[in-house]
Design an enzyme around this catalytic site. Structure first.
Site, PDB file in Angstrom:
ATOM      1  CD  GLU A 188      -1.400  -6.117   5.317  1.00 18.52           C
ATOM      2  OE1 GLU A 188      -0.864  -6.615   4.272  1.00 18.52           O
ATOM      3  OE2 GLU A 188      -1.487  -4.888   5.665  1.00 18.52           O
TER       4      GLU A 188
ATOM      5  CG  HIS B 129      -3.743  -3.610   2.998  1.00 16.18           C
ATOM      6  ND1 HIS B 129      -2.653  -3.393   3.896  1.00 16.18           N
ATOM      7  CD2 HIS B 129      -4.377  -2.710   2.427  1.00 16.18           C
ATOM      8  CE1 HIS B 129      -2.808  -1.858   3.821  1.00 16.18           C
ATOM      9  NE2 HIS B 129      -3.691  -1.452   2.981  1.00 16.18           N
TER      10      HIS B 129
ATOM     11  CB  CYS C 281      -1.204  -0.056   1.084  1.00 23.45           C
ATOM     12  SG  CYS C 281      -2.298   1.281   1.180  1.00 23.45           S
TER      13      CYS C 281
END
Ligand code: XMP
Length: 511
Positions: A166, A164, A76
């Site tokens: 994660e 993202h 990001c």
């Protein structure tokens, strides 16, 4: 190890957890603290950020510290920052993109996207958009709205991803991180609970030698695992102190003492409840209550610690989230520890914190590996000031007793309520407890008698780190059963409510 440079994103810790789930050691450091001279660093991940790269106060880092030297992954803001610094373009296109998206194109020949599905779902959360990538980069993935969802440099191992990986909503995000950490950075994946125990016990033996160590036990999982680990390393040179302030849960003091003795720990139990109740008499202000308990705790603990005259170390169950220097918009903030009592300075003790690199779930894994009782390992977090912050108004022995009875019914029933997948309701909740609304009375009827008594509020939340929490959607039949039993059995309570507030804006505890 992998270094995660934190630019202030909400999900930085999550990146750390994912890397650890790949059995790889990692450290989360402030964006400007890259350890230049550490040869054990095998890769760097740049996190997201609340800033735009165009903000004057945006966090900046010298990419030449690692770019071209070891593999780099920008996520990001990290991706935007790298692109911007290397001749690409980042613009505010006016639309903030937040939520699910599907990849429209993806180059699965690229090492980072090996094994990716064609239209893999990813999670976006960004205001700015990369509108041009540096000349020596290629697009590796795009979505319908984001042309440069991922890019890679041609000649050096550097990637940027706009989404993202994660978060769970990026369905193959974990695979992406695995490709990066294992295939690209070459992690040997040797970080595990068992290897952690072996190396830590060895290190503790070297560090502590024949010194005497004091440890404050709370009954919680962190301090307990810390104690067992130290006991394995130095045996009887460890003295644990467990203070009973009288506001623990029903029979908790005895149960925990027994569990500790069963683990072979050398524990000194101190019943200091008279002192605490005495000092709390008539005090109704929540902050005042907390301050008195905090002060008394330090006093009692220190008086006990001083009896161990040859002690050289104070051990604490501090874990990684307690230590991470989290970035905030107003500058650097270090999370304040709940569990640091304040050392008796004239004792000149050194600090020993063997769990300081672990996340909560890893502490639990270590606990299992040490064969500790499951009930101790899975225990919900419990506030240091105990039931005192769950009683509105002043705290008395009688009120604590009422609350203990209600809480015991609630928690035992939660343990014994089995969900469709075979797990216990207790394990599906981050934390649960009762609150005695002792400043309130309401009318009820029991048999033929009018009652005028206090309500109890049930609290249960789901969370991953207690920073934010949602109220748990407990089954109605469970709530009904708990309510009936509490009102029937606990004298002084004639009404049960369920707290349906999330954090923020509420907090988990009532005081
Ligand atoms: P709040 O109420 O702030 O609580 O949402 C967040 C988490 O911290 C726990 N808590 C404490 N833990 N000492 C502790 O060790 C304290 O003084 C304390 N106060 C709150 C709370 O139970 C929740 O898990």
């Amino acid at each position: 190890k992998i270094i995660i440079l934190d630019f202030g994103s909400q999900t930085t810790q999550l990146i750390g957890r994912r890397v650890r789930e790949l059995d790889t050691f990692c450290e989360i450091l402030p964006y400007n603290k890259f350890p230049k001279d550490d040869p054990s660093v095998i890769g760097v991940i740049l996190s997201g950020s609340p800033y735009s790269v165009h903000d004057p106060e945006a966090f900046k880092v010298d990419l030449s510290d690692f770019m071209g030297k070891i593999p780099v992954l920008g996520i990001c803001y990290g991706a935007q920052f790298i692109s911007q610094e290397c001749g690409g373009k980042v613009e505010q296109t006016g639309t903030r993109e937040y939520g699910r998206a599907n990849l429209a194109t993806v180059n699965t020949d690229n090492a980072l996207f090996k094994g990716f599905d064609e239209h893999s779902q990813v999670w976006m959360s960004h205001g700015d958009t990369i509108t041009a990538i540096p000349v020596d980069c290629d697009i590796v993935a795009s979505t319908a709205d984001v042309k440069y969802a991922a890019y890679a440099f041609r000649n050096i191992p550097v990637w940027g991803v706009q989404f993202h990986p994660e978060v769970y909503h990026s369905l193959q995000g974990f695979e992406l991180l695995k490709n990066f950490v294992v295939d690209i950075c070459g992690s040997k994946q040797s970080w595990s609970a068992a290897s952690f125990i072996d190396t830590t016990v060895e290190e503790l033996k070297n560090q502590l030698g024949n010194d005497r160590v004091i440890l404050g036990l709370s009954g919680g999982v962190d301090s307990s695992v810390c104690a067992v680990l130290l006991n394995k390393a130095i045996g009887s040179n460890l003295t644990c102190i467990f203070v009973d302030h009288g506001m623990l849960r029903k029979n908790e003091y005895n149960k925990v003492m027994e569990a500790y003795k069963g683990l072979g720990l050398n524990v000194v139990g101190v019943d200091a409840s008279d002192k605490f109740f005495n000092d709390l008499q008539g005090v109704t202000d929540p902050e005042q209550k907390r301050k008195i308990i905090g002060r008394d705790f330090v006093e009692v603990f220190n008086a006990e610690a001083k009896k161990i005259t040859d002690a050289k170390w104070l051990a604490q169950g501090t874990i990684y989230p307690d230590r991470i220097e989290s970035l905030s918009i107003t500058g650097m903030v270090i999370k304040s520890h709940h569990n640091v009592g304040g050392l008796p300075s004239d004792m000149h003790l050194q600090l020993c914190e063997p769990l300081q690199w672990l996340f909560k779930d890893e502490v639990r894994r270590v606990g299992y590996s040490l064969n500790m009782p499951e009930r101790l390992i899975k225990r919900h977090p419990f506030p240091g000031p105990g039931l005192a912050v769950r009683i509105l108004g002043d705290v008395t022995r009688e009120k604590v007793h009422i609350l203990q009875e209600a809480d015991d019914i609630y928690i035992e029933k939660m343990y014994n309520y089995i969900m469709a997948d075979g797990s216990s309701l207790y394990d599906n909740v981050w934390q649960a407890g009762c609150v005695l609304l002792s400043t309130i009375r309401s009318v009820g009827v029991m048999g033929d008698e009018r009652t005028y008594e206090h309500p109890v509020a049930l609290r249960a939340v789901t969370s991953t780190d207690a920073m934010t929490a949602d109220w748990a959607h407990l089954p109605y039949d469970f709530l009904s059963d708990v309510s009936n039993e509490i009102i029937r059995k606990v004298r002084g309570v004639n009404r049960v409510c369920y707290d349906i507030s999330s954090k923020p804006p509420s907090t988990i505890e009532w005081e």
